[in-house]
Design a protein around this motif. Structure first.
Motif, PDB file in Angstrom:
ATOM      1  N   GLU A 298      39.408  37.436  41.824  1.00  9.01           N
ATOM      2  CA  GLU A 298      40.380  37.433  43.186  1.00  9.01           C
ATOM      3  C   GLU A 298      41.217  38.690  42.874  1.00  9.01           C
ATOM      4  OE1 GLU A 298      42.390  33.793  43.007  1.00  9.01           O
ATOM      5  OE2 GLU A 298      40.436  32.559  42.975  1.00  9.01           O
ATOM      6  N   ALA A 299      41.829  39.033  41.876  1.00 13.07           N
ATOM      7  CA  ALA A 299      42.754  40.292  41.926  1.00 13.07           C
ATOM      8  C   ALA A 299      41.910  41.624  42.386  1.00 13.07           C
ATOM      9  CB  ALA A 299      43.372  40.453  40.410  1.00 13.07           C
ATOM     10  N   THR A 300      40.748  41.803  41.654  1.00 14.40           N
ATOM     11  CA  THR A 300      39.970  42.933  41.992  1.00 14.40           C
ATOM     12  C   THR A 300      39.521  42.809  43.484  1.00 14.40           C
ATOM     13  OG1 THR A 300      39.264  42.723  39.973  1.00 14.40           O
ATOM     14  CG2 THR A 300      37.566  44.306  41.496  1.00 14.40           C
ATOM     15  N   LEU A 301      39.182  41.733  43.951  1.00  8.60           N
ATOM     16  CA  LEU A 301      38.901  41.667  45.554  1.00  8.60           C
ATOM     17  C   LEU A 301      40.241  42.062  46.190  1.00  8.60           C
ATOM     18  CD1 LEU A 301      36.426  38.458  45.527  1.00  8.60           C
ATOM     19  CD2 LEU A 301      35.945  40.773  46.076  1.00  8.60           C
ATOM     20  N   SER A 302      41.265  41.581  45.872  1.00  9.09           N
ATOM     21  CA  SER A 302      42.406  41.736  46.776  1.00  9.09           C
ATOM     22  C   SER A 302      42.853  43.169  46.813  1.00  9.09           C
ATOM     23  CB  SER A 302      43.469  40.811  46.074  1.00  9.09           C
ATOM     24  OG  SER A 302      44.740  41.191  46.836  1.00  9.09           O
ATOM     25  N   ARG A 303      42.523  43.812  45.729  1.00 10.73           N
ATOM     26  CA  ARG A 303      42.861  45.453  45.525  1.00 10.73           C
ATOM     27  C   ARG A 303      41.809  46.058  46.362  1.00 10.73           C
ATOM     28  NH1 ARG A 303      43.797  44.194  40.149  1.00 10.73           N
ATOM     29  NH2 ARG A 303      41.603  44.892  39.525  1.00 10.73           N
ATOM     30  N   PHE A 304      40.671  45.684  46.352  1.00 12.97           N
ATOM     31  CA  PHE A 304      39.447  46.239  47.421  1.00 12.97           C
ATOM     32  C   PHE A 304      39.814  46.260  48.693  1.00 12.97           C
ATOM     33  CE2 PHE A 304      35.259  45.939  49.248  1.00 12.97           C
ATOM     34  CZ  PHE A 304      34.687  47.057  48.778  1.00 12.97           C
ATOM     35  N   GLU A 305      40.125  44.756  49.218  1.00 10.86           N
ATOM     36  CA  GLU A 305      40.601  44.562  50.212  1.00 10.86           C
ATOM     37  C   GLU A 305      41.687  45.591  50.944  1.00 10.86           C
ATOM     38  OE1 GLU A 305      40.839  40.383  50.648  1.00 10.86           O
ATOM     39  OE2 GLU A 305      38.638  40.172  50.546  1.00 10.86           O
ATOM     40  N   GLN A 306      42.648  45.535  50.181  1.00 12.72           N
ATOM     41  CA  GLN A 306      44.121  46.392  50.516  1.00 12.72           C
ATOM     42  C   GLN A 306      43.435  47.904  50.741  1.00 12.72           C
ATOM     43  OE1 GLN A 306      46.869  45.415  50.896  1.00 12.72           O
ATOM     44  NE2 GLN A 306      47.728  47.305  51.337  1.00 12.72           N
ATOM     45  N   HIS A 307      42.767  48.263  49.680  1.00 13.97           N
ATOM     46  CA  HIS A 307      42.177  49.619  49.768  1.00 13.97           C
ATOM     47  C   HIS A 307      41.527  49.782  51.076  1.00 13.97           C
ATOM     48  CE1 HIS A 307      40.753  53.590  48.131  1.00 13.97           C
ATOM     49  NE2 HIS A 307      39.267  53.036  48.518  1.00 13.97           N
ATOM     50  N   ASN A 308      40.569  48.988  51.352  1.00 13.04           N
ATOM     51  CA  ASN A 308      39.960  48.893  52.725  1.00 13.04           C
ATOM     52  C   ASN A 308      40.722  49.236  53.807  1.00 13.04           C
ATOM     53  OD1 ASN A 308      37.120  49.571  51.493  1.00 13.04           O
ATOM     54  ND2 ASN A 308      36.707  47.339  51.531  1.00 13.04           N
ATOM     55  N   ARG A 309      41.836  48.256  53.872  1.00 17.42           N
ATOM     56  CA  ARG A 309      42.844  48.021  54.912  1.00 17.42           C
ATOM     57  C   ARG A 309      43.433  49.717  55.048  1.00 17.42           C
ATOM     58  NH1 ARG A 309      43.443  42.776  53.458  1.00 17.42           N
ATOM     59  NH2 ARG A 309      45.263  43.159  51.878  1.00 17.42           N
ATOM     60  N   ASN A 310      43.721  50.244  54.015  1.00 15.54           N
ATOM     61  CA  ASN A 310      44.486  51.437  53.991  1.00 15.54           C
ATOM     62  C   ASN A 310      43.635  52.605  54.421  1.00 15.54           C
ATOM     63  OD1 ASN A 310      46.860  50.376  53.395  1.00 15.54           O
ATOM     64  ND2 ASN A 310      46.570  50.449  51.340  1.00 15.54           N
ATOM     65  N   GLY A 311      42.060  52.239  54.896  1.00 17.79           N
ATOM     66  CA  GLY A 311      41.192  53.256  55.074  1.00 17.79           C
ATOM     67  C   GLY A 311      40.853  54.035  54.033  1.00 17.79           C
ATOM     68  N   GLY A 312      40.724  53.449  52.874  1.00 15.39           N
ATOM     69  CA  GLY A 312      40.061  54.134  51.703  1.00 15.39           C
ATOM     70  C   GLY A 312      41.122  54.867  50.921  1.00 15.39           C
ATOM     71  N   LYS A 313      42.246  55.108  51.315  1.00 14.77           N
ATOM     72  CA  LYS A 313      43.375  55.927  50.617  1.00 14.77           C
ATOM     73  C   LYS A 313      44.321  54.915  49.706  1.00 14.77           C
ATOM     74  CE  LYS A 313      43.927  58.568  54.980  1.00 14.77           C
ATOM     75  NZ  LYS A 313      44.496  58.604  56.113  1.00 14.77           N
ATOM     76  N   LYS A 314      44.607  55.560  48.629  1.00 11.81           N
ATOM     77  CA  LYS A 314      45.613  54.856  47.725  1.00 11.81           C
ATOM     78  C   LYS A 314      47.116  54.715  48.350  1.00 11.81           C
ATOM     79  CE  LYS A 314      43.373  55.889  43.479  1.00 11.81           C
ATOM     80  NZ  LYS A 314      43.187  56.470  42.159  1.00 11.81           N
TER      81      LYS A 314
END
Length: 151
Positions: free
Chosen positions: A135-151
């Protein structure tokens, strides 16, 4: 939730105080913290007041049976993730089917052997840790995607 410094908190729920004492001793010998409850109502009160990692639950108890306890735990978001291992003398297919329908993680028939109990608890803790990590990994992945792939 099994971190290096976290000792798993395991609640034992049975209306027979001798059974609770025996299971609590088994848990302590295996390095767990045992939390004792002698009724379904006491189980719910404790589960809502303090962190519990796994619940060992008897089915046949007066006033509030194990199925009602399970239903109440799984219906509340604060306790819904807690793995429940049913430990019962009632080891029939109907009880297992109802338990699985309600979200029981595992079943053990009485009498329970210490190593068997410890292995089942550790399996539940491992599955819970894996689920939380996923769940934590998916959450980070979704956050990464919402930011347009930027950190």
């Amino acid at each position: 939730m099994e971190q290096a410094n976290h000792v798993p908190q395991i609640m034992v729920v049975d209306d027979d105080p001798d059974t609770v004492t025996i299971l609590a001793r088994h848990l302590q010998r295996e390095g767990f913290v045992a939390i004792e409850a002698v009724s379904g109502a006491e189980c719910l009160r404790i589960a809502f007041e303090q962190p519990v990692d796994v619940i060992l639950l008897d089915l046949m108890m007066p006033d509030m049976d194990g199925f009602a306890v399970c239903r109440a735990l799984k219906d509340d978001p604060t306790t819904a993730e807690i793995p429940i291992i049913v430990i019962t003398a009632r080891d029939d297919l109907d009880a297992r089917a109802e338990g699985m329908r309600l979200g029981v993680s595992d079943f053990l028939a009485k009498p329970v052997f210490r190593r068997q109990l410890a292995n089942r608890i550790r399996a539940q803790l491992d599955m819970l840790a894996t689920s939380r990590a996923t769940e934590a990994t998916l959450s980070r992945f979704e956050q990464h995607n919402r930011n347009g792939g930027k950190k």
